[in-house]
Design an enzyme around this catalytic site. Structure first.
Site, PDB file in Angstrom:
ATOM      1  CB  SER B 133      -0.927  -0.007   1.220  1.00  0.00           C
ATOM      2  OG  SER B 133      -0.156  -0.039   2.400  1.00  0.00           O
ATOM      3  CE  LYS B 172      -0.327   9.528  -0.260  1.00  0.00           C
ATOM      4  NZ  LYS B 172      -0.390   8.192   0.366  1.00  0.00           N
TER       5      LYS B 172
END
Lengths: 213, 213
Positions: B133, B172
């Site tokens: 992921s 992120k």
DNA sequence: ACATATGCGGAACGTCTGTTCTATTCTGCT
DNA sequence: AGCAGAATAGAACAGACGTTCCGCATATGT
């Protein structure tokens, strides 16, 4: 013993390097392979001479019982490896190729890596990635890749592939198929490319990636 | 592993002494005899625990392949750090949070990293990535990420973001904008996502990635 | 030229050594 | 007490590994 033969020098040097890098002594067959000696008996024979000369000691009947003698040996520092940083790798350029003396001589730059990352392998060097062309291998600009120099690879290995016609370097997983080769990105959501076997040259195998943010 | 058992202490001590005295590591049966342990499997078992704790390293399938680890011995090796490996990180689960005593005791496995990767920072820990992921952060299944535990971040830092509503962990780049936060994948060809400031909890900052192939 | 010593090659032998498998005991917890 | 996981025992297996033996090639000395 007047002087060390070239073979004995090679053996002694290899033993020193092995102990320094791995932290424990090499086996007779390690030496045999590394010094390209044809028989273990020859290694044993020369080790005996080196022992008589005081360059090393051997514990009888025990595996890896070699110890550096009074005449040889820097202190050992196991666990960390100073991997030579040979240069950069980018899409449009071939990678620098290690010379025969690469692991012996001093270098401008080295990268320190945990010995666990290079487990077992010898002749590993590092390259700095330039550009974002390796994104599909999950490798970014500025990453450091650890390469094991080898001209062939096993199925599924991540290899440094040089595409002759395209004059392009790329990192892909290697899947030989009949007549051609499938190069699969590490990112499994992306599509593989297919190249002719003759258009592909394997420059090494990727054994690790380090990203320092 | 809360603490070293007496048996493990004895083993470690003996290994240290053996290496210092003889110059090469002991075999499993050497340890067995010296520490009066009844079976080689018990030695193997405890060596495994010591290895996971970072006290020593073992070369697989190699006779006398034991070397002292990052945590063992007074001869601390410069340039290398034993970072605690707290567990795994996956998309659908929160990450383990370090306890107060995490950096003092040998509670868990460790990962050895070059000191240069953790430049200056303290309180860095490691997590093993489960699943694919994190592909958009150029991080693959099985990679090890080094996290600096912190609740806030500077603009542009790569952070471990916990999205409360979605109950999801993601890696992120962090770009605060007025009212909301833009989370940008490291792979610049992919699109950012925008989340409400109150929906985001920063769990740490990614300081490095290690991929061992 | 002859004998001798030195070094090399290849193979085999036997032990050393890490690893694994299964069964059993111990320990902490509810 | 009962259960689950950790730790221990014992044995056996598969390679790793040092050692040895024999044959051959190349020097060395007389």
């Amino acid at each position: 013993m007047k002087e060390l033969s070239p073979k004995q020098k090679a053996i002694l040097k290899y033993v020193q390097g092995f102990i320094e890098k791995k932290g424990f002594p090499p086996s007779v067959r390690d030496i045999q392979g590394a010094c390209k000696i044809s028989s273990t008996s020859v290694v044993d024979y020369n080790l005996g001479l080196l022992e008589r000369g005081g360059f090393l000691r051997r514990a009888a009947e025990v595996a890896r019982g070699i110890t550096l003698g009074a005449k040889a040996g820097p202190p050992q520092r196991p666990g960390i490896l100073a991997v030579p940083l040979l240069g950069a790798i980018a899409a449009g350029a071939p990678i620098p190729v290690p010379e025969a003396d690469t692991w012996r001589s001093a270098h401008e730059e080295t990268v320190e890596v945990p010995e666990a990352m290079v487990r077992g392998k010898d002749e590993v060097y590092a390259l700095r990635v330039k550009g974002t062309s390796m994104i599909d291998a999950l490798i970014n600009d500025g990453d450091t890749v650890l390469i094991h120099f080898q001209k062939s690879a096993d199925r599924g290995d991540m290899v440094v592939a040089w595409l002759k016609d395209e004059k392009e370097t790329t990192l892909k997983k290697y899947y030989p198929e009949d007549g051609r080769v499938r190069l699969q990105p590490a990112n499994s959501t992306m599509k593989p490319i297919y190249v002719d076997r003759n258009n592909l040259e394997i420059l090494g195998r990727v054994v690790g990636v380090i990203r320092d943010l």
